[in-house]
Motif scaffolding. Structure first.
Motif: not given
Ligand SMILES: Nc1ncnc2c1ncn2[C@@H]1O[C@H](COP(=O)(O)OP(=O)(O)OP(=O)(O)O)[C@@H](O)[C@H]1O
Length: 646
Positions: A324-329
């Protein structure tokens, strides 16, 4: 909340149906007494039933078991499995009679009873209910949501366009081609090179392997490749390294620093690969007294690549929060040993992700891509039935730490294969690095004198007031591991006996107070102190002769705290195998109890054995070892089926 009304209700329910079954009277309290349910499981479901006016026993049974199984590490329960094989403390007849009181006489009846309940919703019609029914699986809502979050993330990664991988850089990192006539799986292909090619192609990847198979070496090369590729495009990468515990983070820091030194790339590239690993809690921003992390979808982590080591210890809620905390890229690279014990809390994420990895290999087009990138022939490993997840996975199969003469290596492999005769042969084979001490006839006590000997060097270091770094090193050379917590051979009693023994030998003046050399492990995260569950502290005086407990920080420095600042900890001359995950020691003594215990499984013994680098001693009888070797942990979840179709 007054539960007695609810109990009366349950009794009344049982009475109402007693004409159908005069031999049984369903009562959740009985299941609690038998140890099937914890008080919290019974109370939780009784509260719910009271609020929702749910009277069907079969729904209450499902709810109570859902909660109890979650406590035992399962993400869900499977009604079809329970219908065939209820918890072992309850006979099949008693179990089915209890369900019969809710008019449930088959698995489909049971599903129908749940569908009719206001406490349950289905995956296709999600509502605000405490439970979710998916096929024959029942989840607590929150855990269903965690699982969906992980699955949604994974499916998205499979649909993402592939990244380019520069095969010339790959060749630079793995210069020697394998010159071998040996066509066995582990020799015919350089799986480390495959792992880098694989992981560099995708935003999500898993590299699994046993001890010393080169996970860190491989992933350091992977990071070097990513850095070199992005440097060529003038796009610096923000890379973060993390692990579930402080100890594992410190080990990752050390291993990455070592592995970087031998990279065949220039210093700029090496400098762009960080060495400092943090704990997952620290990375996500654990906030005192709050279960929510600082970083989440609305406030994602500031990174391009995240490497997480020791993923076998990561539970499902933590994995969901991390994703959930990962940026999309961002790229996510997971490292771990799939055969180790699963996380203490619910789930077996790494086990589920990699469940078919040994034999599934790759889809044929993927095998072709890997052949093109690596120059190795991966075609024999093309498998038309391999599921999409296999693209993201590589299993490292050769241990560079344990060679053919290593008893620890042989023992770990035999244990992993569940081959009890091979395990016993190995224990009796007089390997230099493996010792077996079966209990003597009539033995009822732990042989503390022999066990304590391993700490002689540590106590010498304490006596000479060696610097804390030396002390730490001396302490981590030897570790006693126990399989269980309670009883004569449990961690609590063994630690108490060790302290008494050290006291009798004059090492300790008073075991009841803080003393120089006392070793403790924290049992709870303390974000305000920057310390985490599992961190080990050693007590020694500071320059002004005040006793402090010294903890190693991820950067290798030490922080000394006054003992009064620590609230939840335990003595750690012995620790449970569970707590030892993510750590390695030169010498390990693994102590099994005298009588059978459900915790004795091949995963537990494998994890214990593989904590040892140079010497391993097993204290335990042949019968228990045989049973444990043939007992495998199973954790219910929907991940495995969704990813592998099992
Ligand atoms: N391809 C290789 N050839 C020779 N030695 C190797 C190779 N790969 C790794 N090694 C060596 O094997 C040892 C273990 O490697 P590494 O630390 O990368 O393994 P690991 O799987 O991360 O170990 P751990 O179980 O400690 O996490 C190191 O000394 C490393 O230099």
């Amino acid at each position: 909340m007054d539960f007695s009304n609810q109990l009366d209700l349950l009794d009344a329910l049982a009475d109402e149906h007693s004409h159908k079954s005069s031999t049984s009277k369903f009562d959740l309290r009985k299941w609690q007494e038998k140890g099937v349910l914890r008080a919290i499981d019974r109370q939780w479901v009784e509260q719910l039933a009271q609020h929702a006016d749910e009277k069907n026993t079969a729904v209450l049974v499902a709810g109570a078991l859902c909660s109890a199984y979650l406590g035992a590490g399962h993400i869900c329960i499977d009604l079809a499995t329970l219908w065939r094989a209820p918890p072992q403390e309850i006979s099949l007849d008693t179990f089915r009679q209890a369900l019969g009181q809710g008019q449930v006489n088959s698995v489909s009846d049971w599903c129908r009873a749940l569908q009719a309940s206001s406490l349950v919703c289905s995956a296709s019609d999600l509502r605000d209910t405490p439970m979710v029914l998916v096929g024959t699986r029942v989840y607590l809502y929150r855990y269903f949501a965690y699982e969906q979050q992980v699955l949604t993330y994974l499916r998205k990664q499979f649909d993402t366009p592939l990244f380019d991988v520069k095969s010339d850089l790959l060749a630079q990192l793995f210069p020697s081609t394998l010159i071998t006539d040996d066509k066995t799986i582990d020799k015919a292909v350089d799986w480390q090179k495959v792992a880098v090619a694989n992981a560099a192609s995708l935003p999500f990847s898993v590299i699994s392997g046993g001890p010393g198979t080169g996970k860190t070496t491989t992933v350091t090369k992977l990071l070097a490749l990513l850095v070199a590729q992005s440097a060529a495009q003038d796009r610096p990468l923000r890379i973060e390294l993390a692990a579930p515990t402080g100890k594992a983070a410190a080990r990752l820091t050390e291993s990455i620093a070592n592995a970087k030194a031998s990279l065949p790339f220039n210093d700029d590239i090496k400098a762009a690969i960080p060495e400092q690993a943090s704990t997952l809690h620290r990375l996500l921003g654990s906030e005192f007294g709050r279960s929510r992390f600082k970083h989440h979808r609305q406030n994602p982590l500031h990174l391009d690549v995240l490497l997480v080591d020791e993923v076998s210890m990561v539970d499902l809620p933590m994995m969901a929060k991390l994703i959930d905390a990962l940026p999309p890229h961002a790229r996510l690279i997971l490292l771990g040993d799939k055969d180790q014990l699963a996380s203490v809390e619910a789930g077996s994420v790494l086990g589920d992700l990699t469940s078919g990895i040994e034999t599934a290999y790759f889809q044929p087009d993927w095998a072709q891509r890997l052949s093109n990138l690596t120059g190795d022939n991966l075609q024999p490993f093309g498998n038309p039935t391999a599921p999409s997840i296999t693209r993201a996975l590589t299993l490292l199969r050769t241990s560079y730490r344990f060679n053919e003469n290593s008893g620890i290596g042989h023992l770990a492999r035999a244990m992993n294969a569940g081959d009890a005769p091979a395990v016993l042969r190995c224990l009796k084979a007089n390997y230099q690095d493996v010792q077996w001490c079966p209990p003597e006839e009539g033995q009822t006590k732990v042989d503390i004198t022999r066990l304590a000997k391993g700490y002689d060097d540590y106590w010498e270091a304490v006596r000479h007031k060696r610097p804390i770094a030396d002390l730490y090193q001396a302490f981590s050379r030897y570790q006693i591991l126990t399989a269980v917590r309670q009883g004569e051979f449990g961690v609590e009693k063994v630690n108490a006996q060790l302290e008494l023994y050290f006291y009798q030998r004059g090492r300790i003046k008073d075991p009841h107070v803080w003393y120089p050399g006392k070793a403790v492990m924290l049992t709870r995260n303390d974000a305000s102190l920057g310390l985490f569950n599992g961190d080990i502290g050693l007590c020694m005086p500071d320059e002004s002769q005040r006793l402090r407990v010294w903890f190693m920080q991820p950067d290798g420095s030490f922080t000394g705290l006054l003992p009064s600042r620590l609230s939840e900890y335990e003595v750690v001359f012995a620790m449970t195998v569970h707590k030892s995950q993510g750590s390695e020691f030169d010498q390990v003594a693994l102590l099994l109890p005298l009588s059978p215990s459900p915790v004795l499984t091949k995963e537990l013994l494998y994890t214990g054995i593989t904590r040892a680098k140079f010497a391993f001693t097993l204290w335990g009888g042949s019968h228990l070892i045989r049973v444990a070797t043939q007992t495998q942990i199973e954790r219910y979840s929907g991940l495995n089926e969704a990813l592998w179709g099992n």
